[in-house]
Design a protein around this motif. Structure first.
Motif, PDB file in Angstrom:
ATOM      1  N   ARG A  45      20.097 -15.213  46.346  1.00 28.61           N
ATOM      2  CA  ARG A  45      18.712 -15.411  46.789  1.00 28.61           C
ATOM      3  C   ARG A  45      18.165 -16.791  46.470  1.00 28.61           C
ATOM      4  O   ARG A  45      17.039 -17.119  46.862  1.00 28.61           O
ATOM      5  CB  ARG A  45      17.821 -14.355  46.154  1.00 28.61           C
ATOM      6  N   ASP A  46      18.922 -17.616  45.738  1.00 31.05           N
ATOM      7  CA  ASP A  46      18.458 -18.960  45.383  1.00 31.05           C
ATOM      8  C   ASP A  46      19.670 -19.840  45.133  1.00 31.05           C
ATOM      9  O   ASP A  46      20.802 -19.352  45.010  1.00 31.05           O
ATOM     10  CB  ASP A  46      17.574 -18.906  44.137  1.00 31.05           C
ATOM     11  N   VAL A  51      23.280 -10.171  46.421  1.00 29.51           N
ATOM     12  CA  VAL A  51      22.480 -11.102  47.210  1.00 29.51           C
ATOM     13  C   VAL A  51      22.393 -12.447  46.489  1.00 29.51           C
ATOM     14  O   VAL A  51      22.064 -12.502  45.296  1.00 29.51           O
ATOM     15  CB  VAL A  51      21.048 -10.574  47.439  1.00 29.51           C
ATOM     16  N   SER A 108      24.169 -10.040  55.250  1.00 28.31           N
ATOM     17  CA  SER A 108      22.758  -9.720  55.474  1.00 28.31           C
ATOM     18  C   SER A 108      21.887 -10.925  55.132  1.00 28.31           C
ATOM     19  O   SER A 108      22.201 -11.691  54.217  1.00 28.31           O
ATOM     20  CB  SER A 108      22.345  -8.516  54.627  1.00 28.31           C
ATOM     21  N   PRO A 109      20.751 -11.077  55.822  1.00 30.25           N
ATOM     22  CA  PRO A 109      19.932 -12.285  55.620  1.00 30.25           C
ATOM     23  C   PRO A 109      18.917 -12.183  54.486  1.00 30.25           C
ATOM     24  O   PRO A 109      18.278 -13.179  54.165  1.00 30.25           O
ATOM     25  CB  PRO A 109      19.220 -12.430  56.967  1.00 30.25           C
ATOM     26  N   SER A 110      18.719 -11.002  53.905  1.00 30.98           N
ATOM     27  CA  SER A 110      17.655 -10.857  52.914  1.00 30.98           C
ATOM     28  C   SER A 110      17.992  -9.778  51.901  1.00 30.98           C
ATOM     29  O   SER A 110      18.909  -8.974  52.101  1.00 30.98           O
ATOM     30  CB  SER A 110      16.326 -10.509  53.595  1.00 30.98           C
ATOM     31  N   GLY A 150      24.681 -10.356  50.879  1.00 29.58           N
ATOM     32  CA  GLY A 150      23.588 -11.021  51.573  1.00 29.58           C
ATOM     33  C   GLY A 150      23.339 -12.391  50.985  1.00 29.58           C
ATOM     34  O   GLY A 150      23.632 -12.641  49.802  1.00 29.58           O
ATOM     35  N   SER A 151      22.810 -13.294  51.788  1.00 32.21           N
ATOM     36  CA  SER A 151      22.526 -14.650  51.318  1.00 32.21           C
ATOM     37  C   SER A 151      21.300 -15.194  52.022  1.00 32.21           C
ATOM     38  O   SER A 151      21.178 -15.096  53.251  1.00 32.21           O
ATOM     39  CB  SER A 151      23.730 -15.568  51.573  1.00 32.21           C
ATOM     40  N   ALA A 152      20.390 -15.741  51.214  1.00 31.31           N
ATOM     41  CA  ALA A 152      19.204 -16.394  51.752  1.00 31.31           C
ATOM     42  C   ALA A 152      19.302 -17.900  51.583  1.00 31.31           C
ATOM     43  O   ALA A 152      18.316 -18.623  51.759  1.00 31.31           O
ATOM     44  CB  ALA A 152      17.950 -15.867  51.050  1.00 31.31           C
TER      45      ALA A 152
END
Length: 400
Positions: free
Chosen positions: A103-104, A101, A81-83, A53-55
């Motif tokens: 996330r930043d 993920v 995945s988006p979140s 996932g990657s935001a």
């Protein structure tokens, strides 16, 4: 006399095909299975299933995802995945062994930008993925790691001069074009151990199911072997003159072995509930259905094996071979996520894999009856086919 006894034993072994298989086929088979499992844990054969996932939307994030998907030791699911929550759900539902993920921004100075989500029953998988991320950041994305550490170094030394900033930018550009080996970036990767949707521990629920189906197979095989004794003693022949023929013998044994297996599994899970807080009572109806189906599958398989054998000794030999091989590749001895993909695929042809998946699904992932249908069908199918084979073979033997 010593040589004569040696000859007698050798001839007995040669004439007993089951004993030959146990003596010379089972050991190398078990060795091949465990060698495939444990040799894979130290190489690219392990191939963990990863939910990514990657935001973040940036060139660095694209490079990172490309490097992760190109890693040969990982099987990354095609969807991104988006979140964090979406990846967490996929891991908890059993779609992936580990979640990862972004996330930043990798070059930022905030909290760890990469989060690894770990199922508590697969802690080793989390450590492997975290290590692969560090290796990628130290190699393919070495410039990102240095860029992330640069602000901290600048604060320590009181700031860089314009010339030093220019040199740093040039070095980062060169590292991006030609990755070089650097020290691993600290603080980049964080791990989170997921909590189950029920109150049970993941490892305990897994091995409760694994041990349950293992002993179901052993006890069913042993109980089904009495079919051979009754056939050789003439009991089956006397019952065959009745209106139902030999079918009543097979079906009666099937029902008994299913009930016996259900009680055996109940004892295992009573201990798990009392000693390890496995929430069986909260999911009792679904647990009972899984247990009955698993017991029926083991009983059907045991009766099929017994009906095909001519002596009790032969049945014991064949059943031991079948149970050990099924348990090894089905996950009763070693968790299946540690196996190479080809061995995991073979494992789906055993009742062990489906029973373990069903127990783990209801007691750890809190899955519903609909979610578990995929596990119910193979177990019910094996029970039905096993009984049908035993009935048909028993009828055929009666005509001989």
């Amino acid at each position: 006399m010593i040589l004569a006894m040696l000859k007698v034993m050798a001839l007995s072994l040669i004439r007993d095909r089951g004993a030959l298989a146990m003596a010379f086929l089972l050991p190398p088979t078990i060795f091949v299975i465990f060698a495939a499992i444990f040799s894979g844990t130290s190489g690219d054969e392990l191939r963990l299933k990863l939910a990514y996932g990657s935001a973040v939307a940036s060139d660095v994030a694209t490079r990172f995802e490309t490097a992760i998907r190109a890693e040969p030791s990982l099987r990354v699911l095609p969807e991104t995945s988006p979140s964090v929550e979406a990846v967490r759900d996929r891991v908890q539902q059993g779609e992936a062994d580990v979640g990862l993920v972004l996330r930043d921004d990798l070059a930022g100075t905030g909290e760890s930008p990469v989060l690894v989500l770990v199922d508590p029953g697969k802690l080793m998988g989390g450590a492997i993925v975290a290590g692969q991320v560090q290796r990628i950041l130290a190699g393919t994305l070495a410039d990102v790691g240095v860029k992330r550490m640069a602000p901290s170094i600048e604060a320590l030394v009181g700031g860089f001069t314009p010339q030093q900033n220019a040199q740093l930018d040039a070095a980062l550009t060169q590292m991006a074009e030609d990755p070089a080996s650097t020290d691993e970036s600290s603080g980049v990767v964080a791990q989170e151990t997921l909590q189950g949707r029920s109150g049970s521990g993941a490892t305990v629920t897994y091995y409760a199911g694994a041990v349950a189906i293992l002993f179901l197979l052993f006890s069913a095989m042993q109980g089904a072997a009495t079919l051979i004794e009754e056939r050789n003693s003439g009991i089956v022949d006397r019952l065959a003159v009745g209106p139902s023929g030999t079918d009543v013998v097979v079906i009666g044994k099937f029902l008994f072995l299913t009930l016996q297996g259900t009680l055996q599994v109940a004892l295992i899970f009573v201990v798990a509930a009392l000693a390890y807080n496995v929430d069986v009572l909260g999911r009792l109806p679904v647990w009972l259905l899984i247990t009955v189906l698993s017991s029926a599958a083991a009983a059907g398989l045991g009766l099929a094996v017994a009906s095909a054998c001519t002596t009790k000794q032969q049945a014991q030999t064949v059943s031991t071979f079948v149970v050990l091989v099924f348990s090894a590749i089905g996950g009763s001895m070693v968790p299946r996520f540690m196996m190479p993909p080809w061995l995991q695929d073979i494992g789906w042809y055993t009742p062990n894999a489906w029973a373990i998946e069903a127990y783990h699904g209801v007691l750890w992932r809190d899955e519903t009856l609909t979610d578990l249908t995929a596990s119910f069908l193979p177990l019910a199918g094996l029970a039905l086919v096993g009984v049908l084979v035993a009935v048909l073979v028993s009828r055929w033997r009666l005509r001989l």
